[in-house]
Design an enzyme around this catalytic site. Structure first.
Site, mmCIF file in Angstrom:
data_model
loop_
_atom_site.group_PDB
_atom_site.id
_atom_site.type_symbol
_atom_site.label_atom_id
_atom_site.label_comp_id
_atom_site.label_asym_id
_atom_site.label_seq_id
_atom_site.Cartn_x
_atom_site.Cartn_y
_atom_site.Cartn_z
ATOM 1 N N GLU A 182 3.215 4.979 -3.736
ATOM 2 C CA GLU A 182 3.576 6.153 -4.559
ATOM 3 C C GLU A 182 4.618 7.085 -3.915
ATOM 4 O OE1 GLU A 182 -0.161 6.974 -2.348
ATOM 5 O OE2 GLU A 182 0.450 5.370 -3.663
ATOM 6 N N ASP A 185 -7.615 4.414 -4.018
ATOM 7 C CA ASP A 185 -8.788 4.521 -3.148
ATOM 8 C C ASP A 185 -9.865 5.387 -3.802
ATOM 9 O OD1 ASP A 185 -7.250 3.056 -1.395
ATOM 10 O OD2 ASP A 185 -6.633 4.792 -0.212
ATOM 11 N N ASP A 211 0.836 -1.196 0.000
ATOM 12 C CA ASP A 211 0.000 0.000 0.000
ATOM 13 C C ASP A 211 0.873 1.249 0.000
ATOM 14 O OD1 ASP A 211 -2.318 1.512 0.049
ATOM 15 O OD2 ASP A 211 -3.225 0.345 1.668
#
Length: 807
Positions: free
Chosen positions: A404, A474, A401
């Site tokens: 980035e 998300d 997760d």
């Protein structure tokens, strides 16, 4: 006199001068070097289809180890011809024209068709990068007015063709940026820069402008169609390894399972309901509080016996992956070890607060810091704890997760942060490539019995070589968001990275009150599940409320039944999907295919943003608007309720050049037309290309429950066709050593004959004899999700070639 280059339509025409200037270049093993207007220009061939362009100011040096490119320049046959100020380099497949006076470069294919050209020379602007003198750089190009281009990663704006837009390319939660575009004309351009970059396309030019660069560095590649261009990109940046068979089954997740019993009970419930499932995912906070963020240990008391949890999942014939992050809380062992080698960054990230309450209490800062994945020693530390804390338990993969990574309230000084490779600014957008690569390479070096599988939230060029599947972040659930996922995934795949998925149902439910009872959301969730059936990964996930199908009701409920139907459809397609995955690995194919990939000559198909091919045969057109609700007044209140009183329809474009069969009815249509298709809640438009040979797998509860020794083979007449069935041990790297088998099927439409070739290859445990149940699809015959019993032919196959004529 001088050489003139005249652009007549799409063709480069050379007017030969009677005199030529003295040579103003140096030939190298891989191309040429030239100094033009105080700029050093280098052209290097990486293959007969790929050329690298390097430009940097005279008097400077340009030394760069690409983070994305794994290929090296190649000594290939090429010819050089100079005429006046024009220098032509010609390989077998590519022509490059350099103007020795201006430095401008044009590119053409072997037929001298002009593909694209630079608008002007490079621009270099002095830039102080955290005390290092360098440049901001840019290069612009001319594109045809109506030229369709694709790629550039994934964004959420719903655009299929990436013209007339401006992108500020800095990795984000739901936007992944890859500075590569692919043209419908048959070429691609990869801008090899990792700093914050602007891509801009307007009526004047198409531009890349990067904040930091010692020089301009880009790769131009050409090929006969999108697949050939993507093959060039993978030759350049790395090939795609295979995922295990089980990863193509159904996945269930939630934000989050709060105990091991809750997680295991979900798998048990699927088994009790006889609904297939292969993957379950544990999301964050199994490590305890935020000061222990990403400790890679089960410090939460709800996970009292992690080894038992993993064993329980495996005993249910399911697999488990777990959330890991790219940051660490100040009380973790990793934090302390990374801090000693200065491998932690000092910008704001998630979670901001040490308190788990919402909204965050910023007066109790979490102290969580992102680690430096550019540092090999930091990658070692990361893996050592991951291996010891989680992999040793038998975890089957990773959910990386915030890859980035999350960067909140960014300041210019944040980008001055030192990494192992220089400023954070210099390498910002390559963060996901480096962190995913670190885990992948470590696991691969340690074990070959278990294929690497990484689910991750961000990506950069080259990430396909690391066994990663990227999800779209998300996203907030809405009908627009569902529609936007289609073009996002297609453009992402057109960057050469074939594995993509989304949170089925959307992650955030901010637009829906009481979503499990909300008729709008229930319909949206079903349609998203239907779309996900035809993505490389089928995974239900989200926050707020649990999304397991049994949360929506029981069997007999329209929502439950539709979800169950598509999960079962997914499993029936596993022979087709797994064979396609082999094609991705062995032949540089793509699984989720924009229409430009197969119908580039059909102008009407090029900008359709809600339709795609899944593999070579299935045309998918998801439903992306609500249809089955109405307003009723109940007790004085206006309430939206389900309304199935009439069946709704939607338009579907069938690309020209092929006939198409309705998967659900067997009805046959000519291509090149728009039709209306009825779409009850449990139907989306799904069409099969004429000439398709489609294997249908057995009804199972998990991917490897039954061998493929009794397959239904559906033949869709109307054109010749081929299919290759691929099989191996399902999960290890022995296929790289040749441990696999293939069986080719060939349909001759004129003769109504099917040829099943010899079984080529072998692997431990392979099937020696089997049945192929042949079905010639017709109206209401051999259609939909149910297996049939009345076959046109039954073939007992023992590995030897068979020719079957169908009467």
């Amino acid at each position: 006199m001088r050489l003139l280059r005249i652009n007549l339509g799409l063709t480069l025409v050379f007017v030969i001068s009677l005199a030529s200037k003295a040579q103003n270049y140096q030939k190298t093993d891989f191309g040429i070097k030239s100094k033009i207007n105080n700029i050093q220009v280098e052209l290097q061939f990486y293959s007969s289809s790929i050329v690298r362009v390097i430009k940097f100011p005279e008097g400077k040096t340009f030394k760069k180890q690409s983070l994305s490119v794994v290929q090296t320049p190649q000594k290939i046959a090429f010819k050089i011809k100079q005429q006046g100020d024009e220098l032509l380099l010609k390989s077998e497949k590519l022509q490059v024209l350099l103007n020795l006076k201006t430095g401008k470069i044009a590119f053409a294919n072997q037929a001298t068709q002009l593909l694209t050209e630079e608008e002007s020379g490079a621009t270099f602007t002095d830039f102080d990068d955290a005390g290092v003198k360098t440049y901001s750089i840019s290069q612009s190009f001319f594109l045809d007015k109506d030229e369709a281009i694709y790629g550039l990663g994934q964004q959420q704006q719903g655009k299929m063709v990436k013209r007339n837009l401006k992108l500020n390319m800095v990795q984000g939660n739901t936007d992944d940026y890859i500075p590569f575009f692919l043209s419908a004309k048959g070429y691609g351009l990869f801008w090899d820069n990792y700093s914050p970059t602007v891509f801009e396309d307007n009526a004047e030019h198409t531009l890349f402008k990067s904040e930091v660069g010692d020089g301009i560095d880009y790769y131009f590649m050409c090929g006969m169609g999108a697949d050939a261009v993507i093959a060039c990109m993978r030759d350049l940046t790395g090939q795609v390894p295979m995922f295990p068979l089980w990863t193509y089954g159904f996945w269930q997740s939630r934000e989050r399972y709060k105990s091991q019993d809750e997680l295991v009970d979900v798998v048990k419930k699927f088994r009790e309901l006889n609904v297939p499932i292969d993957g379950i995912i544990q999301d964050w906070q199994y490590w305890g509080n935020n000061y222990l963020w990403n400790a890679m240990e089960f410090l939460n008391p709800g996970f009292y016996d992690p080894q038992k949890m993993v064993n329980d999942v495996h005993s249910l014939n399911a697999h488990m992956i777990i959330s890991i992050w790219n940051s660490f809380g100040p009380m973790t062992k990793q934090y302390k070890e990374l801090d000693k080698i200065n491998a932690l960054f000092n910008f704001e990230t998630w979670p901001q607060s040490g308190s788990e309450k919402w909204p965050p209490r910023l007066d109790y800062p979490s102290g969580v810091r992102v680690y430096d994945p550019y540092n090999p020693a930091a990658q070692d530390i990361y893996w050592n704890y991951l291996n010891k804390g989680l992999f040793s338990l038998g975890m089957d993969g990773w959910w990386m997760d915030s890859s980035e990574p999350d960067h909140f309230n960014p300041k210019s000084s944040d980008f001055d942060t030192k990494t192992y490779l220089g400023s954070f600014r210099k390498v910002r957008n390559a963060f996901p490539l480096m962190t995913v690569g670190g885990v992948s390479q470590h696991q691969r070096s340690q074990i070959s019995e278990k294929r690497v599988f990484i689910l991750t939230r961000s990506a950069f060029a080259g990430q396909q070589r690391y066994g990663a599947n990227t999800w779209s972040g998300d996203v907030v659930a809405s009908w627009d968001a569902l529609r936007n996922q289609i073009s996002s995934g297609l453009n992402f795949s057109l960057c050469g990275i074939p594995y993509w998925n989304s949170d089925l149902g959307g992650f955030f439910l901010w637009n829906f009150k009481n979503p499990l009872e909300n008729v709008d959301y229930r319909e949206l969730h079903v349609r998203w599940i239907e779309f996900g059936t035809f993505c490389p990964m089928m995974r239900s996930h989200g926050e707020g409320v649990p999304r397991e199908l049994f949360q929506f009701g029981n069997k007999g409920n329209s929502t439950y039944d539709a979800i169950e139907k598509y999960i079962n459809l997914r499993y029936s397609l596993l022979p087709y999907i797994y064979s396609t995955s082999w094609n991705v690995t062995a032949h540089q194919y793509s699984m989720m295919r924009a229409l430009v990939m197969d119908f580039a000559s059909d102008k009407q198909a090029l900008d359709i943003n809600d339709e795609f091919m899944f593999g070579s045969s299935l045309l998918v057109n998801p439903v992306t608007q609500p249809m089955y609700s109405k307003i009723e007044v109940i007790g004085g209140d206006s309430i939206k309720v389900e309304d199935f009183s009439s069946v709704k329809s939607k338009d579907v474009y069938l690309p020209k050049g092929n006939d198409w069969f309705d998967f659900w009815t067997g009805e046959r249509f000519n291509g090149g037309q728009t039709i209306r298709k009825e779409v009850p809640l449990d139907i989306i438009p799904l069409f099969v290309k004429a000439g398709t040979i489609l294997p249908i797998g057995p009804k199972v509860q998990y991917a490897t429950e039954k061998k493929w020794d009794n397959l239904e083979i559906r033949i869709f007449e109307g054109a010749d066709g081929e299919f290759t069935l691929y099989e191996d041990e399902n999960d290890n790297y022995n296929y790289e050593k040749g441990a696999y088998s293939t069986i080719s099927f060939s349909w001759n439409d004129k003769n109504n004959s099917l040829t099943i070739g010899d079984c080529n290859g072998s692997y431990p445990g392979m099937i020696k004899s089997r049945r192929f149940n042949i079905v010639i699809v017709g109206k209401s015959k051999g259609v939909g999700t149910e297996l049939i019993e009345n076959f046109d032919k039954v073939i007992n196959y023992t590995g030897k070639k068979e020719i079957i004529r169908i009467n």
